[in-house]
Design a protein around this motif. Sequence first.
Motif, PDB file in Angstrom:
ATOM      1  N   GLU A 245       0.826  -1.212   0.000  1.00  0.00           N
ATOM      2  CA  GLU A 245       0.000   0.000   0.000  1.00  0.00           C
ATOM      3  C   GLU A 245       0.856   1.256   0.000  1.00  0.00           C
ATOM      4  N   TYR A 246       1.950   1.224   0.726  1.00  0.00           N
ATOM      5  CA  TYR A 246       2.831   2.385   0.774  1.00  0.00           C
ATOM      6  C   TYR A 246       3.485   2.626  -0.578  1.00  0.00           C
ATOM      7  N   VAL A 247       3.982   1.558  -1.210  1.00  0.00           N
ATOM      8  CA  VAL A 247       4.614   1.706  -2.533  1.00  0.00           C
ATOM      9  C   VAL A 247       3.594   2.236  -3.542  1.00  0.00           C
ATOM     10  N   GLN A 248       2.378   1.706  -3.486  1.00  0.00           N
ATOM     11  CA  GLN A 248       1.328   2.183  -4.397  1.00  0.00           C
ATOM     12  C   GLN A 248       1.043   3.662  -4.160  1.00  0.00           C
ATOM     13  N   HIS A 249       1.083   4.070  -2.898  1.00  0.00           N
ATOM     14  CA  HIS A 249       0.879   5.483  -2.560  1.00  0.00           C
ATOM     15  C   HIS A 249       1.967   6.346  -3.212  1.00  0.00           C
ATOM     16  N   LEU A 250       3.217   5.896  -3.177  1.00  0.00           N
ATOM     17  CA  LEU A 250       4.311   6.651  -3.798  1.00  0.00           C
ATOM     18  C   LEU A 250       4.135   6.741  -5.308  1.00  0.00           C
ATOM     19  N   ILE A 251       3.639   5.657  -5.896  1.00  0.00           N
ATOM     20  CA  ILE A 251       3.387   5.678  -7.358  1.00  0.00           C
ATOM     21  C   ILE A 251       2.294   6.678  -7.683  1.00  0.00           C
ATOM     22  N   GLU A 252       1.233   6.680  -6.890  1.00  0.00           N
ATOM     23  CA  GLU A 252       0.116   7.608  -7.137  1.00  0.00           C
ATOM     24  C   GLU A 252       0.543   9.054  -6.950  1.00  0.00           C
ATOM     25  N   LYS A 253       1.501   9.306  -6.073  1.00  0.00           N
ATOM     26  CA  LYS A 253       1.997  10.659  -5.860  1.00  0.00           C
ATOM     27  C   LYS A 253       3.093  11.016  -6.865  1.00  0.00           C
ATOM     28  N   GLU A 254       3.364  10.092  -7.826  1.00  0.00           N
ATOM     29  CA  GLU A 254       4.345  10.288  -8.896  1.00  0.00           C
ATOM     30  C   GLU A 254       5.748  10.520  -8.358  1.00  0.00           C
ATOM     31  N   ILE A 255       6.012   9.961  -7.196  1.00  0.00           N
ATOM     32  CA  ILE A 255       7.375  10.025  -6.647  1.00  0.00           C
ATOM     33  C   ILE A 255       8.231   8.946  -7.278  1.00  0.00           C
ATOM     34  N   ILE A 256       7.605   7.778  -7.552  1.00  0.00           N
ATOM     35  CA  ILE A 256       8.262   6.695  -8.263  1.00  0.00           C
ATOM     36  C   ILE A 256       7.289   6.151  -9.304  1.00  0.00           C
ATOM     37  N   THR A 257       7.815   5.252 -10.175  1.00  0.00           N
ATOM     38  CA  THR A 257       6.969   4.552 -11.134  1.00  0.00           C
ATOM     39  C   THR A 257       7.080   3.058 -10.842  1.00  0.00           C
ATOM     40  N   THR A 258       6.296   2.270 -11.504  1.00  0.00           N
ATOM     41  CA  THR A 258       6.349   0.816 -11.304  1.00  0.00           C
ATOM     42  C   THR A 258       7.709   0.256 -11.679  1.00  0.00           C
ATOM     43  N   VAL A 259       8.412   0.930 -12.592  1.00  0.00           N
ATOM     44  CA  VAL A 259       9.743   0.476 -13.003  1.00  0.00           C
ATOM     45  C   VAL A 259      10.742   0.603 -11.852  1.00  0.00           C
ATOM     46  N   ASP A 260      10.456   1.540 -10.954  1.00  0.00           N
ATOM     47  CA  ASP A 260      11.370   1.797  -9.834  1.00  0.00           C
ATOM     48  C   ASP A 260      11.181   0.821  -8.667  1.00  0.00           C
ATOM     49  N   VAL A 261      10.277  -0.137  -8.828  1.00  0.00           N
ATOM     50  CA  VAL A 261       9.969  -1.056  -7.735  1.00  0.00           C
ATOM     51  C   VAL A 261      10.566  -2.433  -8.030  1.00  0.00           C
ATOM     52  N   ILE A 262      11.341  -2.958  -7.081  1.00  0.00           N
ATOM     53  CA  ILE A 262      11.911  -4.302  -7.196  1.00  0.00           C
ATOM     54  C   ILE A 262      11.307  -5.153  -6.071  1.00  0.00           C
ATOM     55  N   ASN A 263      10.456  -6.120  -6.469  1.00  0.00           N
ATOM     56  CA  ASN A 263       9.795  -6.965  -5.480  1.00  0.00           C
ATOM     57  C   ASN A 263      10.749  -8.048  -4.975  1.00  0.00           C
ATOM     58  N   ILE A 264      10.895  -8.105  -3.668  1.00  0.00           N
ATOM     59  CA  ILE A 264      11.723  -9.137  -3.038  1.00  0.00           C
ATOM     60  C   ILE A 264      10.822 -10.160  -2.346  1.00  0.00           C
ATOM     61  N   GLU A 265       9.959  -9.694  -1.452  1.00  0.00           N
ATOM     62  CA  GLU A 265       8.886 -10.482  -0.845  1.00  0.00           C
ATOM     63  C   GLU A 265       7.701  -9.559  -0.644  1.00  0.00           C
ATOM     64  N   ASP A 266       6.585 -10.101  -0.189  1.00  0.00           N
ATOM     65  CA  ASP A 266       5.376  -9.294  -0.038  1.00  0.00           C
ATOM     66  C   ASP A 266       5.610  -8.043   0.782  1.00  0.00           C
ATOM     67  N   GLU A 267       6.307  -8.159   1.876  1.00  0.00           N
ATOM     68  CA  GLU A 267       6.508  -7.027   2.769  1.00  0.00           C
ATOM     69  C   GLU A 267       7.947  -6.515   2.737  1.00  0.00           C
ATOM     70  N   ILE A 268       8.683  -6.880   1.678  1.00  0.00           N
ATOM     71  CA  ILE A 268      10.066  -6.416   1.519  1.00  0.00           C
ATOM     72  C   ILE A 268      10.255  -5.995   0.060  1.00  0.00           C
ATOM     73  N   LYS A 269      10.645  -4.735  -0.170  1.00  0.00           N
ATOM     74  CA  LYS A 269      10.834  -4.238  -1.546  1.00  0.00           C
ATOM     75  C   LYS A 269      11.979  -3.255  -1.584  1.00  0.00           C
ATOM     76  N   HIS A 270      12.616  -3.191  -2.764  1.00  0.00           N
ATOM     77  CA  HIS A 270      13.563  -2.128  -3.054  1.00  0.00           C
ATOM     78  C   HIS A 270      12.854  -1.121  -3.940  1.00  0.00           C
ATOM     79  N   ILE A 271      13.077   0.152  -3.648  1.00  0.00           N
ATOM     80  CA  ILE A 271      12.547   1.195  -4.545  1.00  0.00           C
ATOM     81  C   ILE A 271      13.682   2.142  -4.916  1.00  0.00           C
ATOM     82  N   ILE A 272      13.614   2.658  -6.144  1.00  0.00           N
ATOM     83  CA  ILE A 272      14.639   3.606  -6.620  1.00  0.00           C
ATOM     84  C   ILE A 272      13.997   4.983  -6.666  1.00  0.00           C
ATOM     85  N   VAL A 273      14.604   5.908  -5.899  1.00  0.00           N
ATOM     86  CA  VAL A 273      14.083   7.270  -5.813  1.00  0.00           C
ATOM     87  C   VAL A 273      15.258   8.240  -5.967  1.00  0.00           C
TER      88      VAL A 273
END
Length: 573
Positions: free
Chosen positions: A80-108
């Motif tokens: 939900e937090y990552v989706q919030h950042l996408i909606e605020k145009e801080i990141i895009t889906t390309v900037d998200v690296i899924n590791i596990e459900d509750e663990i992610k890398h994001i590029i900002v």
Amino acid sequence: MKREVTQKDGITLIALVITIIVLIILAGVSINLVLGENGIITKSKESSKDYKVGKTLEKLELEKSNLYTEKEGAIPTVGEYVQHLIEKEIITTVDVINIEDEIKHIIVDGFIFLVEKEENGNIKITYQGEADGKPRIAIIKVVEIESNSITVKVLASQVNGGTFSYEIKNITEEETEYTAKANKITENQYKFDNLVVGNEYRIQVTLENSKGSDTKETSKTIKTKVIEVENIIMDQEEISLKEGESTTLVATILPDNATNKNITWTSSDEEAVTVDSNGTVTAKAVGSTTITASSNDDSSKKATCYVTVTGEQSDWKLLSKIAKAIAQDEQIDYTDTEVTVTVDGREHTIEVGQIYQLKYKGQVKDVRVLGFKHDELVDKMSYGFEADYAGISFEFISGISVYDSRFLIGHPELGNFWPGSSNRAVGNTLVQNGTTFSNYSYIKQVRKPYVGANKNQTAGWTEDYLWFLSVSEIYGKWYGIYAGLEDSNNLPDGKQYAFYQSRVENSSLSQANPRLGKACTNDRSADLHWWTRSPNSNRYNDNVIYVISQNGSLLQAMVGATHRKNEIPGFAI
């Protein structure tokens, strides 16, 4: 607009730094100091990067707070937090690296951040480096902990065919350097074997590919599993030993692979029984004790064995505890013939007529139980609580020599037969001096009623440790001037003991009754009769007292040099 301000701030800072560098060079500062690895330019770049990272983290934390507000305090998921950042145009889906459900890398803003859920549910954001394509280890996850092994799984991004190196060090043993266990393997999961049970470790993993490498260690120490003690079983629950004997008890720890199998052995009464560290028990003296084997891992895990030590005499320490429990039990009275009480967690049953042994003047003598809560205590607090009656009364079942002549030396004209008897005085002294009776410390002083030597003298009470029984304590009735009294609770020299209730039932005082016979002796010319403390109160000023013959009939005897009788006293504990 906000992002433009940030960029201008950065450009302004860099321009300022360059200007300062030029001035420093003009001032003669070396090029290496300016451009080297630790030079001013390098430090200024790092300062600029730290500033940018700080500003980005501030922005991400602000959006996390905004999301918490939108959810009215409910804790969001990482997704939900990552989706919030996408909606605020801080990141895009390309900037998200899924590791596990509750663990992610994001590029900002050209930086890579780890977004994870903490144990308390909070979303944690951690800077992990520049987004330069190098591998990034997100978390070293502990998969399994056993008593001698730890298995970890490495969660990472941008692995791109990289290899893993696993290292470990023992914190408990104060190791300062990591020891390599596996170098350059492709598996992101590894099991460290042959570890020490119950020790703490720290693990370090390096992930390397063509772009570079990343090294991370566990944030907390990891302790190998301790197998707790679940139970202890003793090979014997109850044993009996003779004085001086020894045996070894065996206590088994369960489960068999428990980490700490050490046991502590204790004895509840080391005067009676001792136990060593191997479970070997040694009987020291007559008595009883509980031997306990306790786990050093968890003292609540224990097993016990009840040990009884037998010898020439009975366990008077235990009998005194039983007597104390009887005295405290309001449900028990003097008419009871069998009682059961709990002492030290164990039930004990005792009956009237039961035989025990003690040492009198070094010789083993048999005594039997006369009754319970029969004799009134002089000291009502002698048990440590208020009690009116001694718990157990006994009598000897064979003659003893209290007063060596075996006469009953009384003074009817001065103090009645029993109160003025030299036998009474000597008997009380023998108990008090502590050398004649082996159980002297447990004998209670009680009040004993007596009647006058003739009807011109009054009845009364003496305070005695040792006494002769009275006619009414044996037969439950009286004759003479007191004959015809029907209330057995108010007999002139004491109510009947429970032991004699069934032995003299419906028999006259003069009738032969073999069940009243004692093991009398005729040593020192004593005949085979035994003294009571009751005078024949039907007579006037005669030195006449009642005795019990060996065949159990009531007789009269003169007090004097020609009448030697056996002394068979009673006592209470």
